[in-house]
Structure formats: C-alpha cells, structure tokens
Design a protein around this motif. Structure first.
Motif, PDB file in Angstrom:
ATOM      1  N   ARG A   1      58.613  29.855 -20.128  1.00 38.58           N
ATOM      2  CA  ARG A   1      57.551  29.458 -19.209  1.00 38.58           C
ATOM      3  C   ARG A   1      57.240  27.977 -19.284  1.00 38.58           C
ATOM      4  NH1 ARG A   1      54.568  34.072 -17.367  1.00 38.58           N
ATOM      5  NH2 ARG A   1      54.938  35.886 -18.685  1.00 38.58           N
ATOM      6  N   ILE A   2      57.453  27.342 -20.467  1.00 39.15           N
ATOM      7  CA  ILE A   2      57.149  25.904 -20.575  1.00 39.15           C
ATOM      8  C   ILE A   2      58.400  25.101 -20.884  1.00 39.15           C
ATOM      9  CG2 ILE A   2      54.717  25.841 -21.070  1.00 39.15           C
ATOM     10  CD1 ILE A   2      55.282  26.210 -23.938  1.00 39.15           C
TER      11      ILE A   2
ATOM     12  N   TYR B   1      60.600  29.296 -11.715  1.00 42.86           N
ATOM     13  CA  TYR B   1      59.818  29.309 -12.956  1.00 42.86           C
ATOM     14  C   TYR B   1      60.666  29.067 -14.199  1.00 42.86           C
ATOM     15  CZ  TYR B   1      56.354  31.117  -9.812  1.00 42.86           C
ATOM     16  OH  TYR B   1      55.504  31.256  -8.762  1.00 42.86           O
TER      17      TYR B   1
ATOM     18  N   GLY C   1      52.052  23.131 -22.651  1.00 45.16           N
ATOM     19  CA  GLY C   1      52.670  22.824 -21.364  1.00 45.16           C
ATOM     20  C   GLY C   1      51.826  21.878 -20.544  1.00 45.16           C
TER      21      GLY C   1
ATOM     22  N   TYR D   1      47.399  29.822 -17.287  1.00 44.85           N
ATOM     23  CA  TYR D   1      47.988  28.621 -16.693  1.00 44.85           C
ATOM     24  C   TYR D   1      49.501  28.763 -16.599  1.00 44.85           C
ATOM     25  CZ  TYR D   1      49.487  23.706 -16.671  1.00 44.85           C
ATOM     26  OH  TYR D   1      50.086  22.508 -16.385  1.00 44.85           O
ATOM     27  N   LEU D   2      50.091  29.544 -17.523  1.00 45.15           N
ATOM     28  CA  LEU D   2      51.536  29.664 -17.572  1.00 45.15           C
ATOM     29  C   LEU D   2      52.067  30.802 -16.723  1.00 45.15           C
ATOM     30  CD1 LEU D   2      51.957  29.489 -21.421  1.00 45.15           C
ATOM     31  CD2 LEU D   2      52.093  27.605 -19.860  1.00 45.15           C
TER      32      LEU D   2
ATOM     33  N   GLU E   1      52.917  33.444 -13.603  1.00 44.61           N
ATOM     34  CA  GLU E   1      53.274  33.385 -12.189  1.00 44.61           C
ATOM     35  C   GLU E   1      52.119  33.970 -11.379  1.00 44.61           C
ATOM     36  OE1 GLU E   1      57.057  35.238 -11.760  1.00 44.61           O
ATOM     37  OE2 GLU E   1      57.777  34.369 -13.635  1.00 44.61           O
TER      38      GLU E   1
END
Lengths: 524, 80
Positions: free
Chosen positions: A93-94, A120, A444, B24-25, B27
């Motif tokens: 994710r980051i 993503y 992130g 925040y991370l 979807e």
C-alpha cells in the motif's frame, strides 16, 4: 589511554507518551483485519490476484489429506507466514515511497523520475517527466564527494583513459594494480595503522572476511543492532554468536565474564578466540559506540575488537578519521578496523586495516581476495583524490572545511529539530538523524507530502526497525547549504503540525539536565 | 472567520483519524466499508444510551433515595 579532551557523551532515546503506542497498535490492528479480508477475497476469486502464489499443482489441497496416495502430492504452503502477509497487505500500500529511480548524481539536490500507479502500487509506469532539484536528505553523501564538477574529477577521468573500467581478474590472480597498492598505502597512512587492504564491495568486505578471521570454537559477541553484513559474516563463519544489548557495557561485561568462566557449552574448554563486533555509528539509531569503555573491557578480558566504521569514517572526528579520533584514542587499540568508501568518499568498496600480520593473513585467506573481482581503477582514483583532499595532501584546506561544515550542519539540524519538539534518536554529533513517526499511516503520508514539497526523504518501517518505531532517517551532508537546511526545517515544521508528529515532552533549553539523556561514567 | 477556522480544525481532526486508523492507505471501497462499520457501531451505542440512560439514572436516584429515606425513618422511630 587518557582522553585528551573530556567529552560529554549525550545520546537521546526518548520514549513517546503511552497513547502513541496504543494508537500505533490500533492502526496495525485495522490494517491486519483488512489484510485478512483481502486475502479471503483473493483466495475465493472475488479479486484479481497480483501476488506471488504457488502453481495450481503445488497448492496444499486440504480436502485430500485423508488419503495417503493424495497426501504424497501435497506441498508445504509457501506464502502463509507473517512476512509475506505483511508484504502483500501493508507494504504494497505504501510501496511508492521506496525504490524511486533517480536520474542525476546524488548530490545535495537531485532529479527524480516521475512515477505513477494506476492500480494502487501493484504496477508503476513512468510518465516521462523528471522532477528536478529535489533536496536530497537520504543519500549517504556526508562529505559531499558525490559531485560532477570536471575540475574535481580531472584525475579520475585521466585514470579512466589510462586503465579503462574492467579488471577482469581477482586480487590473487592478475587483479592487483599499482593503483590498489597506492590506495592501500594511503588508507594505512590516513588511519595511522601499519597496513590496509581494499575490496571491491563494502557488504562483501564484512561477510567474506569475518569467516576468515573466526571459525568453529570461537565466540562472537555482537551488538543487538548490527548491520546485516556483520550478521551474515558471523553466521557464515560457524562460530558461536551471543548478542549484547545495544551499546550496553554491563550486558557486554556480563557476557564476557560468563564466556571466560564457563567456556564452551559442553566441553567447558576455553574459547579459542573471543571477538566483539561493533559499529562506529549505527545507521538506524544514529548512536555512536562507546569506544573507550569497550577498549578497556577488551583489554581486561583479553578479547579482540572488530570495528565497522561504515558510517563514521570521514563523518566524525576532528579531521574525519572516524570514531577512534573522535574519542582521542590510539588506532592500535582496535584490532581490526573496517570501513567502507561508499558513504563519505563518493565511491564504492571497503577496506580492512590493522597490523601488518593481520592484513597479510587476509590477503591469502580471505574469500574476497581469492574469488572476488578487485576494485575498478577509476573508483580507486576517486577514493585516492577524496582521501588526499581530506588529509590536505592536495595543497588545499578543502577537506578540513568539509569536515567542519558537516559538523556545523549536523549540530544545527539536530538543535533545530529538538527545539521544534520532534523525537530524535542518537548522539548529538552523528550526521544520521532518525525522526520517529510511530504510526504506519504516517509513514506513507510523510514521504509523499515531503516529495510534494520537493524534498526526498527515506522512511523506514517494520522489518528494519521494531514494529512500533517506524522512522524517517535524514542524512546531513557537508554539501547542504544553510538555505537548503532551512527549507527542509520549515517544511518539517509545517508537516509536523499537520501530521501531529511533535511528541517530545521536553524541548531543548539552556538547562541540559532537564531533558532525558544517558551519560555513562565508567568506573574502573 | 470563526466558522472557517472551525472547519479547518474539523478537517484536521478527520485527517488525524484517517492517519491513525490507516484508512488513509485504504482503497475507496475499503474506506466505505470501514466507515459504515464505524458509523453503525456509534449509532448503536448512541441508541442504547438514549434508551437506557434515563431508566438507569432514575433507578440509581430511587436507590439512593431509598437508602437515605429508610435511615430517616429509623432515626425518627428511635427518637419517638
């Protein structure tokens, strides 16, 4: 050995308030729950699978385990452990904050290739544009020798014309050039020891030479937070490894006493050799090793000391000669001095220095000398010119000015960050500055927003640091001007308020005894 | 002006919530799921409080009254 100047050894490892740890675990908990949800969706085909997975024939088939015939064809699951779970559900994710390709020299400012993702962070594509003049707070460019100025690189270009780039041989066969001999003599003179040997790769210097020095029946006492190259070298050697707490002399002394009193585990014989592995500056904490205490312990218990100065050579000390000079000690106190040329010299490779007998032994017995290609000549020339500049042999005081500028930049940067209220780890004199972020969501957000402000930082998360202590690591350089540092500090101030990162309960004032510090007075 | 700074403060609080809970991370569809769950939990807690709070308060009040009330009666009888 008496210290010529009484130095105060101030290191900070402040703990954040309790609610920060609680909220960090909340964040990881939510991430884990959603990780299980996504894994479930992938397993049941509700979502496209982008992850690495086993082939159909090699999947563990749970329904077939009751028949022996079928059970013979079942395979052990490969991707069910925590590491893989963490990678595919939290790291991806980051992932856009790491492995960013750069397209210029990594000086105080550099250019980045712009990279976007449509799905993503599973795949990236380059838009073709470059982001120019990003301030570089991540490269190990402590003295600013990563430069493209043609005047500075005149000799390097000349050697490139003369020797080319390839060596095509190992040190023991036909790969020893006069450049290597010149470089080794220069390194020995720089450090104040009898002899030195250089290798083509810094990581390989540790992992290939520790097995040559110790073997079965020897004891290795290694610091908790040692670098992977030291750990790999220690494991490859086959010696017994015992770990002592980070920079903790009581823990080390206890281990030494136990080793001498009890000897080897079953036979109770004396250990053939006891070697202590430490680093000069630890790159994830920014702490400096307590060298005087370790040397007195080693002399008392008759052990050997292996000092890895990867980050500290060129970066600390009055003339850039590393932690040995920083503490005012004699280089003959340390048995094996190891360092790399990657960080402060703008080149690649490593060295091992010490007594002539030791270095001659390594020339014949080290794996690196026998099997690895030697250092390439233009790189060797870059190190020679950087070292001559540092020692003042090129007739200017530029080297000393760089070291002083690095010291000034380091102290200024750390002082301002303390005053703003961030939690910073490490010694006041180390150019590696870790700023604690704690929560996974902020890792992130921090890196992306800093890039939007045109500043490139390195953020570090779980496998490299403890799970609750993720951080952003800044590397101050002598090439940074005061304006660049001020830009970075203003951006950090703003971002610290927006992301609520200023957890420090003490801010530095004129009364140093009011903030948390560790001072160690060694009583002999 | 006050409304604007209030709005900014609320936005900042929302950002903090997003960062702390890792939304925040996530979807967009994950965020919808997460917020739906959170909001429904909050609504249920608020509804339970609304239903039971008056009953609990009045019961507690009666209990205290009973305690002091019975004491008062006893002292009165002794004195008498």
């Amino acid at each position: 050995m008496e210290l010529s100047a009484k130095k105060t050894f101030i290191e900070h490892f402040e703990q954040a308030p309790m609610y920060v740890a609680v909220l960090t675990f909340v964040g990881f908990g939510v991430g884990t729950v959603f990780g299980y949800l996504r894994d479930f969706m992938r397993a049941w085909g509700l979502e496209k699978r982008n992850v690495a997975q086993e082939r159909e024939q090699q999947k563990t088939c749970w329904s077939n385990l009751h028949t022996i015939h079928q059970a013979l064809y079942d395979f052990v699951p490969l991707y069910q452990d925590f590491e893989n779970f963490y990678t595919r559900n939290l790291y991806v994710r980051i992932r856009d904050n790491w492995n960013r390709p750069i397209c210029s020299v990594p000086g105080p400012q550099f250019d980045l290739m712009e990279r976007v993702t449509d799905d993503y962070n599973w795949t990236f594509r380059f838009t073709g544009r470059t982001i120019k003049n990003v301030i570089n707070m991540g490269s190990y460019n402590y003295l600013g020798f990563a430069e493209t100025d043609p005047n500075a690189l005149k000799t390097v270009a000349k050697e490139l014309q003369r020797y080319g780039t390839g060596i095509c041989s190992t040190r023991q066969e036909m790969g020893t050039l006069d450049k290597h001999v010149e470089l080794e003599n220069l390194v020995a003179k720089f450090l104040g020891v009898e002899d030195a040997m250089v290798f083509g790769m810094g990581f390989a210097t540790n992992s290939m030479n520790i097995p040559a020095l110790v073997g079965k029946g020897c004891l290795i006492l290694s610091d908790e937070l040692n670098h992977t190259s030291l750990v790999l070298g220690a494991r490859l050697s086959g010696a017994t490894i015992r770990i002592f707490k980070h920079n903790n002399m009581q823990s080390l002394e206890k281990l030494l006493r136990d080793a001498i009193v009890y000897g080897q585990p079953r036979s109770r014989r004396a250990w053939r050799k006891i070697i202590i592995l430490v680093e000069g500056i630890y790159s994830m904490e920014g702490s400096i090793v307590r060298l005087p205490e370790i040397v007195s312990l080693k002399n008392k218990y008759k052990a050997y000391l292996y000092l890895d100065e990867a980050h500290s050579i060129g970066a600390v000390g009055a003339t850039g000669r590393g932690v040995v000079e920083y503490f005012g000690m004699n280089p003959n106190d340390v048995d094996v001095l190891m360092g790399t040329f990657t960080k402060s010299f703008g080149a690649a490779g490593g060295y091992i220095a010490g007594k002539k007998g030791l270095v001659d032994f390594l020339r014949t017995h080290s794996h690196s000398a026998v099997y690895a290609t030697s250092m390439c000549p233009p790189v060797a020339e870059q190190i020679i010119r950087a070292m001559k500049c540092l020692m003042g042999l090129d007739g200017t005081t530029q080297g000393l000015q760089r070291v002083r500028q690095l010291g000034k930049n380091t102290r200024y940067f750390r002082r301002r960050l303390h005053e703003m209220g961030f939690i910073i780890y490490g010694n006041d004199d180390s150019p590696v500055v870790p700023l604690l972020l704690y929560m996974p969501g902020k890792i992130g957000a921090f890196a992306r927003r800093m890039l939007e402000k045109n500043i490139g930082v390195v953020v570090v998360g779980f496998p490299a640091t403890p799970i609750t202590e993720s951080r952003a690591r800044f590397c101050v350089s002598a090439a940074h001007t005061r304006e660049m540092l001020d830009t970075v500090l203003n951006a950090l101030d703003e971002l610290g308020d927006f992301l609520h990162l200023k957890y420090s309960r003490y801010s530095k004032s004129s009364h140093p005894e009011l903030y948390e510090e560790t001072r160690f007075e060694f009583e002999d | 002006m006050d409304i604007k700074s209030m709005k900014n403060y609320l936005y900042w609080l929302y950002c903090q919530f997003e960062l702390i809970t890792c939304s925040y991370l996530m979807e967009p569809w994950e965020k919808v799921l997460f917020y739906t769950f959170n909001v429904s939990m909050l609504v249920m807690v608020a509804y339970t409080a609304y239903i039971f709070f008056p009953v609990h308060i009045s019961t507690a009040f009666q209990f205290c009254l009973h305690l002091f009330g019975s004491q008062h009666e006893n002292t009165v009888s002794v004195v008498k």
